[in-house]
Write an enzyme that holds these catalytic residues in place. Structure first.
Site, short mmCIF file in Angstrom:
data_model
loop_
_atom_site.label_atom_id
_atom_site.label_comp_id
_atom_site.label_asym_id
_atom_site.label_seq_id
_atom_site.Cartn_x
_atom_site.Cartn_y
_atom_site.Cartn_z
N HIS A 87 -8.46 3.82 0.28
CA HIS A 87 -7.30 4.40 1.35
C HIS A 87 -6.75 3.39 2.25
CE1 HIS A 87 -6.04 6.32 5.21
NE2 HIS A 87 -5.38 7.06 4.54
N GLU B 233 -4.47 1.38 0.04
CA GLU B 233 -3.19 2.47 -0.29
C GLU B 233 -2.18 2.12 0.63
OE1 GLU B 233 -1.76 6.40 1.16
OE2 GLU B 233 -3.77 6.71 0.35
N HIS B 234 -2.76 2.06 2.05
CA HIS B 234 -1.56 1.76 3.19
C HIS B 234 -1.23 0.23 2.99
CE1 HIS B 234 -2.14 5.20 6.42
NE2 HIS B 234 -2.59 5.44 5.07
N GLU C 178 -5.58 7.86 12.78
CA GLU C 178 -5.46 9.05 11.63
C GLU C 178 -6.87 9.71 11.41
OE1 GLU C 178 -4.48 9.43 6.69
OE2 GLU C 178 -4.58 7.55 7.67
#
Length: 415
Positions: free
Chosen positions: A46, A49-50, A126
């Site tokens: 993840h 991905e950012h 997040e």
């Protein structure tokens, strides 16, 4: 019709023409998700991905964003337990330019240490947002209970300890291991021509990474565990989530489960919605859902209610489950569930982006592409006895339970 081409290096291109639209959706799909992370890497898929949006050798983060805005495109990405995807949807004549930006992000991201530190703060926010959202948090805690010793039970986001430890070397090591040609699918759908396919092959068809031999890196089986997790929190509602074993995405009986889900709690006419909300007024939000992966699957039920009604909600959910097990389902329920499922499936494929998503996931996970008519036929072939058999196979097993509620409620719960 979905067509497929395999580049000399193993990268797969799947494409579907939609001549009646003006758009083209392009997705870069990588078979790397949280399931592929070592425990110390939890959340790194993840994180990458950012970071792919944070700058390359020729474009900084702002330039990447402006590039997509300049061509009227939409760009986004997601990470799941089994895959990572970053994608864009643009007008057809802008597709080559959009593809070049995606390729630049994939091959030339800098992973600047300052950007990495900034992104750590964003992802920690997040992570905190999930804990501040009880219906998300109760689900995450359920997964950890169902699979306490397996990567599939861990959050895609990772945890504070792993996130704060990420650096450029860790990112590069994961990408060298997992971002390999054999794990890469480029999916496009919409109004394109052969020149775009040639450009994809030029951009992605020759790179090499060693990676790991898939035959040597197969994951241990994910074994479902029953159990209970409870979290006391000073909130206005009690949140309850039940988990049962489910089916792998490759199980030929998957449509039996999908229809069972629809009948139990997947629609407004479902038994849970009608009994819990419409008849008894016990909850605003109550529903069932399923998750299916290559290695395992689960069937879950969620309900949120006032603390005073939590016991009644739990009893009503149990009553709905018991009614399915003892009485079965009606032909009318099955008919409605089939029509709802077919409608959702067919209507959901009217955009180029939705077709691109379907094809990319199917190729990456299943390596097959059933036509819409084939899928509809599979749904129509399901009989009431199939759904009843599925209910008795899954819902009679010991279940996992996750609850988030005020402390005064948890003190009176008998497990």
């Amino acid at each position: 019709m979905v067509e497929k081409y395999v580049c000399p290096n193993g990268v797969r291109i799947v494409h579907e023409k939609m001549p009646h639209v003006r758009s083209v959706a392009i997705g870069v799909w990588v078979g790397a998700g949280s399931l592929d992370e070592r425990e110390s890497e939890s959340g790194i898929a993840h994180f990458i991905e950012h970071m792919l949006f944070k700058g390359t050798a020729t474009r900084n983060a702002r330039a990447i964003a402006e590039e997509f805005d300049r061509i009227g495109g939409e760009a986004n990405a997601f990470t799941s337990k089994e895959m990572t995807c970053f994608y864009t949807t643009v007008l057809g004549h802008h597709a080559p330019r959009a593809l070049s930006v995606l390729a630049d992000m994939f091959f030339n991201s800098l992973f600047d240490e300052q950007e990495i530190e900034k992104e750590k703060s964003i992802i920690l926010d997040e992570l905190a947002a999930v804990e501040d959202t009880p219906d998300d948090d109760v689900d995450e805690r359920l997964w950890r209970t169902m699979y306490p010793d397996h990567a599939i039970g861990r959050s895609v986001l990772g945890n504070e300890n792993t996130i704060t430890a990420f650096d450029r070397d860790a990112i590069q090591a994961f990408m060298d291991r997992m971002y390999t040609p054999d794990r890469l699918v480029i999916s496009i759908a919409g109004n394109y021509d052969e020149r775009l396919l040639k450009l994809i092959e030029v951009q992605f068809g020759s790179f090499r990474r060693g990676g790991e031999d898939k035959s040597q890196t197969s994951l241990p089986s994910a074994v479902f565990h029953s159990g209970t997790t409870m979290k006391a929190k000073d909130i206005e509602q009690a949140h309850v989530c039940l988990g049962y074993p489910g089916l792998s995405i490759k199980d030929e009986r998957l449509h039996d489960l999908i229809l069972l889900d629809s009948i139990i709690g997947g629609t407004m006419s479902s038994r849970l919605f009608q009994e819990v909300r419409e008849e008894r007024g016990l909850a605003y939000s109550v529903y069932s859902y399923y998750s299916s992966y290559l290695s395992t699957g689960n069937f879950m039920i969620y309900g949120g209610t006032s603390p005073e009604n939590m016991r009644k909600l739990s009893e009503t959910i149990d009553g709905v489950i018991q009614s399915i097990l003892t009485e079965g389902i009606t032909e009318n329920e099955l008919h409605n569930a089939k029509e709802q499922l077919k409608g959702g499936f067919l209507l959901g494929l009217e955009s180029s982006e939705s077709r691109m998503h379907r094809n990319g996931k199917n190729e990456l996970i299943l390596q097959e592409h059933k036509s819409m008519d084939e899928v509809v036929a599979l749904i129509d072939d399901v009989k009431a006895r199939d759904v009843y058999r599925m209910a008795n196979e899954l819902l009679t097993k010991e279940r996992a339970l996750s609850i988030i509620a005020p402390a005064r409620v948890l003190e009176n719960i008998e497990i």
